[in-house]
Design an enzyme around this catalytic site. Structure first.
Site, PDB file in Angstrom:
ATOM      1  CB  SER A  69      34.863  10.818 -45.280  1.00 12.71           C
ATOM      2  OG  SER A  69      33.829  10.165 -44.578  1.00 12.71           O
ATOM      3  CD  GLU A 109      34.432  14.005 -37.116  1.00 14.03           C
ATOM      4  OE1 GLU A 109      33.478  13.548 -37.780  1.00 14.03           O
ATOM      5  OE2 GLU A 109      34.355  14.254 -35.897  1.00 14.03           O
ATOM      6  CB  THR A 127      35.439  18.702 -35.043  1.00 15.33           C
ATOM      7  OG1 THR A 127      36.695  19.023 -34.454  1.00 15.33           O
ATOM      8  CG2 THR A 127      35.340  17.220 -35.339  1.00 15.33           C
ATOM      9  CB  ALA A 143      29.122  23.897 -29.758  1.00 15.96           C
ATOM     10  NE  ARG A 169      21.777  20.698 -30.077  1.00 12.05           N
ATOM     11  CZ  ARG A 169      21.298  20.044 -29.042  1.00 12.05           C
ATOM     12  NH1 ARG A 169      20.028  20.185 -28.712  1.00 12.05           N
ATOM     13  NH2 ARG A 169      22.056  19.242 -28.339  1.00 12.05           N
ATOM     14  N   GLY A 170      25.363  21.231 -32.440  1.00 16.90           N
ATOM     15  CA  GLY A 170      26.452  21.371 -31.468  1.00 16.90           C
ATOM     16  C   GLY A 170      25.918  21.385 -30.051  1.00 16.90           C
ATOM     17  CG  ASP A 171      25.933  18.854 -27.445  1.00 17.23           C
ATOM     18  OD1 ASP A 171      24.705  19.043 -27.442  1.00 17.23           O
ATOM     19  OD2 ASP A 171      26.478  17.792 -27.811  1.00 17.23           O
ATOM     20  CB  ALA A 209      21.161  20.341 -37.182  1.00 18.17           C
ATOM     21  CE1 TYR A 263      24.038  12.240 -32.386  1.00 17.59           C
ATOM     22  CE2 TYR A 263      22.279  13.102 -33.769  1.00 17.59           C
ATOM     23  CZ  TYR A 263      23.468  13.275 -33.098  1.00 17.59           C
ATOM     24  OH  TYR A 263      24.106  14.498 -33.153  1.00 17.59           O
ATOM     25  CG  HIS A 316      20.865  13.726 -29.540  1.00 19.40           C
ATOM     26  ND1 HIS A 316      20.480  14.462 -28.451  1.00 19.40           N
ATOM     27  CD2 HIS A 316      21.976  14.334 -30.030  1.00 19.40           C
ATOM     28  CE1 HIS A 316      21.319  15.480 -28.288  1.00 19.40           C
ATOM     29  NE2 HIS A 316      22.227  15.422 -29.225  1.00 19.40           N
ATOM     30  CE  LYS A 352      19.710  16.136 -38.289  1.00 22.26           C
ATOM     31  NZ  LYS A 352      20.847  16.009 -37.343  1.00 22.26           N
ATOM     32  CG  PHE A 369      35.109  10.237 -26.659  1.00 17.20           C
ATOM     33  CD1 PHE A 369      35.520  11.318 -25.898  1.00 17.20           C
ATOM     34  CD2 PHE A 369      35.793   9.987 -27.846  1.00 17.20           C
ATOM     35  CE1 PHE A 369      36.576  12.122 -26.292  1.00 17.20           C
ATOM     36  CE2 PHE A 369      36.853  10.777 -28.246  1.00 17.20           C
ATOM     37  CZ  PHE A 369      37.247  11.841 -27.471  1.00 17.20           C
ATOM     38  CG  HIS A 422      32.801  10.181 -41.246  1.00 16.62           C
ATOM     39  ND1 HIS A 422      33.252  11.191 -42.068  1.00 16.62           N
ATOM     40  CD2 HIS A 422      32.873  10.683 -39.981  1.00 16.62           C
ATOM     41  CE1 HIS A 422      33.577  12.260 -41.341  1.00 16.62           C
ATOM     42  NE2 HIS A 422      33.358  11.974 -40.062  1.00 16.62           N
TER      43      HIS A 422
HETATM   44  P1  FAD Z   1      19.877  18.311 -34.135  1.00 21.78           P
HETATM   45  O1  FAD Z   1      19.761  17.500 -35.371  1.00 21.78           O
HETATM   46  O2  FAD Z   1      19.277  19.654 -34.131  1.00 21.78           O
HETATM   47  O3  FAD Z   1      19.265  17.499 -32.903  1.00 21.78           O
HETATM   48  C1  FAD Z   1      19.745  16.203 -32.630  1.00 21.78           C
HETATM   49  C2  FAD Z   1      18.790  15.490 -31.702  1.00 21.78           C
HETATM   50  O4  FAD Z   1      18.675  16.214 -30.491  1.00 21.78           O
HETATM   51  C3  FAD Z   1      17.397  15.355 -32.225  1.00 21.78           C
HETATM   52  O5  FAD Z   1      17.284  14.207 -33.023  1.00 21.78           O
HETATM   53  C4  FAD Z   1      16.603  15.290 -30.963  1.00 21.78           C
HETATM   54  O6  FAD Z   1      16.504  13.983 -30.534  1.00 21.78           O
HETATM   55  C5  FAD Z   1      17.366  16.071 -29.964  1.00 21.78           C
HETATM   56  N1  FAD Z   1      16.877  17.443 -29.748  1.00 21.78           N
HETATM   57  C6  FAD Z   1      17.645  18.527 -29.771  1.00 21.78           C
HETATM   58  N2  FAD Z   1      16.919  19.622 -29.508  1.00 21.78           N
HETATM   59  C7  FAD Z   1      15.648  19.215 -29.313  1.00 21.78           C
HETATM   60  C8  FAD Z   1      14.432  19.877 -29.042  1.00 21.78           C
HETATM   61  N3  FAD Z   1      14.385  21.206 -28.874  1.00 21.78           N
HETATM   62  N4  FAD Z   1      13.327  19.141 -28.949  1.00 21.78           N
HETATM   63  C9  FAD Z   1      13.391  17.817 -29.122  1.00 21.78           C
HETATM   64  N5  FAD Z   1      14.517  17.142 -29.371  1.00 21.78           N
HETATM   65  C10 FAD Z   1      15.635  17.817 -29.491  1.00 21.78           C
HETATM   66  N6  FAD Z   1      29.457  18.688 -32.147  1.00 21.78           N
HETATM   67  C11 FAD Z   1      30.200  19.810 -32.207  1.00 21.78           C
HETATM   68  O7  FAD Z   1      30.047  20.692 -31.347  1.00 21.78           O
HETATM   69  N7  FAD Z   1      31.128  20.002 -33.194  1.00 21.78           N
HETATM   70  C12 FAD Z   1      31.327  19.097 -34.185  1.00 21.78           C
HETATM   71  O8  FAD Z   1      32.170  19.304 -35.061  1.00 21.78           O
HETATM   72  C13 FAD Z   1      30.533  17.908 -34.171  1.00 21.78           C
HETATM   73  N8  FAD Z   1      30.652  16.981 -35.144  1.00 21.78           N
HETATM   74  C14 FAD Z   1      29.807  15.893 -35.144  1.00 21.78           C
HETATM   75  C15 FAD Z   1      29.887  14.981 -36.220  1.00 21.78           C
HETATM   76  C16 FAD Z   1      29.049  13.872 -36.258  1.00 21.78           C
HETATM   77  C17 FAD Z   1      29.139  12.929 -37.432  1.00 21.78           C
HETATM   78  C18 FAD Z   1      28.127  13.641 -35.188  1.00 21.78           C
HETATM   79  C19 FAD Z   1      27.247  12.416 -35.206  1.00 21.78           C
HETATM   80  C20 FAD Z   1      28.045  14.533 -34.126  1.00 21.78           C
HETATM   81  C21 FAD Z   1      28.863  15.670 -34.092  1.00 21.78           C
HETATM   82  N9  FAD Z   1      28.798  16.607 -33.077  1.00 21.78           N
HETATM   83  C22 FAD Z   1      29.583  17.741 -33.107  1.00 21.78           C
HETATM   84  C23 FAD Z   1      27.876  16.412 -31.943  1.00 21.78           C
HETATM   85  C24 FAD Z   1      26.527  17.104 -32.155  1.00 21.78           C
HETATM   86  O9  FAD Z   1      26.700  18.486 -32.322  1.00 21.78           O
HETATM   87  C25 FAD Z   1      25.670  16.830 -30.918  1.00 21.78           C
HETATM   88  O10 FAD Z   1      25.274  15.487 -30.907  1.00 21.78           O
HETATM   89  C26 FAD Z   1      24.479  17.764 -30.718  1.00 21.78           C
HETATM   90  O11 FAD Z   1      23.909  17.512 -29.418  1.00 21.78           O
HETATM   91  C27 FAD Z   1      23.349  17.549 -31.713  1.00 21.78           C
HETATM   92  O12 FAD Z   1      23.667  18.065 -32.909  1.00 21.78           O
HETATM   93  P2  FAD Z   1      22.744  17.724 -34.191  1.00 21.78           P
HETATM   94  O13 FAD Z   1      23.310  18.459 -35.330  1.00 21.78           O
HETATM   95  O14 FAD Z   1      22.536  16.278 -34.312  1.00 21.78           O
HETATM   96  O15 FAD Z   1      21.379  18.451 -33.703  1.00 21.78           O
END
Ligand code: FAD
Length: 293
Positions: free
Chosen positions: A10, A12, A43, A46, A102-104, A118, A140, A144, A160, A211, A261
């Site tokens: 895949s 991206e 992508t 956020a 979730r995004g940042d 997420a 991760y 993370h 998840k 990055f 990927h």
């Molecule tokens: P989650 O699964 O909700 O959290 C991830 C980790 O954050 C958890 O495992 C935990 O360790 C920690 N954490 C977060 N909140 C808490 C809390 N309240 N308490 C405790 N621990 C917490 N970002 C974008 O904006 N757009 C994109 O298109 C995008 N694509 C991505 C694609 C891939 C394959 C990857 C690996 C990352 C991508 N990201 C993207 C980055 C991602 O959004 C960030 O890493 C974000 O910080 C976490 O998203 P997540 O979905 O993993 O969140």
């Protein structure tokens, strides 16, 4: 020797902002479509900053290539209503795969929205769309940056998975042990969804370092020093980067990974070179040949 027939690849992309960027992406997607990937992903900024761009790019690539699309969707900063509207748009477009995140939010950005994690977004997707979408999530291997401890990310991946995720894609890594230990920990915590390695080609040293600092990916010392030593010699850096990535992917395939990927950064050349060297062959009718490495 390893069969590569129908091995899932895949790619991206990010939504381009200019006409030149759009034309470049069309060309990139067309070249990579020859490898008959399982899907292309797009992508999402956020807070919804690329919301229209993600939808438009998804629509464009769907029409242009016929390859299945998996738009990313990040819940942070968005209301439930806005997320539901985006999901309805994708259903209407015939999209049945998503990368749910979730995004940042950029620092200083406004409200956090209705969902903070997420797994909450995945629950929403399942609540309003049932099993319509195949859901990919992030994992991760090198943790993370906000993980409370070394086990929390896997616990979070379990949340998840239990919320309805089908598969995970990892943050990129250059140390295979990090990925293999992640698989071990997932097995210990009974996380059973497949985990596909995310592959970041090496083409630009400064960008890679920037990055990696942001996302917490480690550049091993031997690799950092070799890359830094190339200085302005971009051609040698790229050639070495391809060698490193070919070895990494080859070892991962031999470990039995469920797919690869590629983070393309909208460029095809390096991905094409790596994939070709691994033994995949382009086919004008989008059919991948059965080969061995
Ligand atoms: P989650 O699964 O909700 O959290 C991830 C980790 O954050 C958890 O495992 C935990 O360790 C920690 N954490 C977060 N909140 C808490 C809390 N309240 N308490 C405790 N621990 C917490 N970002 C974008 O904006 N757009 C994109 O298109 C995008 N694509 C991505 C694609 C891939 C394959 C990857 C690996 C990352 C991508 N990201 C993207 C980055 C991602 O959004 C960030 O890493 C974000 O910080 C976490 O998203 P997540 O979905 O993993 O969140």
């Amino acid at each position: 020797m390893q069969e590569l027939k129908n091995f899932p690849l895949s790619f991206e992309f990010f939504p381009p902002k200019t006409l030149e960027g759009i034309n470049n992406l069309k060309n990139t997607a067309e070249k990579l479509a020859y490898f008959n990937p399982e899907y292309f992903s797009v992508t999402f900024g956020a807070g919804g900053s690329t919301r229209e761009g993600t939808i438009e790019t998804t629509r464009l690539l769907q029409q242009k290539t016929g390859i299945p699309l998996a738009p990313h969707l990040a819940c942070i900063g968005l209301s439930r209503e806005a997320l539901v509207e985006i999901l309805e748009t994708y259903k209407h477009l015939g999209i049945n795969r998503l990368v749910a995140l979730r995004g940042d939010l950029p620092s200083g950005a406004g409200a956090e929205g209705d969902f903070k994690r997420a797994y909450e977004l995945i629950k929403l997707i399942r609540e309003i769309s049932g099993n319509h979408f195949y859901i990919e999530v992030a994992a991760y291997p090198e943790f993370h940056p906000q993980a409370k401890n070394a086990f929390y990310d896997v616990f979070n991946l379990k949340l998840k998975s239990e919320a309805g995720a089908n598969r995970a894609i990892t943050q990129y890594f250059y140390n295979i042990d990090a990925y293999l230990y992640l698989l071990d920990e997932c097995a210990r915590q009974a996380v059973t969804i497949p985990i596909v390695p995310g592959i970041m080609p090496i083409t630009n040293f400064d960008r890679l370092i920037r990055f990696s600092k942001l996302c917490g990916a480690e550049i091993p010392a031997w690799l950092y020093k070799r890359l830094a030593s190339y200085g302005e010699d971009q051609a040698s850096l790229k050639a070495f980067g391809i060698e490193v990535l070919c070895k990494l992917c080859d070892r991962l395939i031999k470990e039995g990974v469920p797919g690869l990927h590629f983070y393309t950064l909208n460029q095809y050349e390096t991905c094409e070179e790596i994939i070709s060297q691994l033994g995949f062959i382009e086919n004008q009718s989008h059919k991948m040949s059965a080969l061995t490495v």
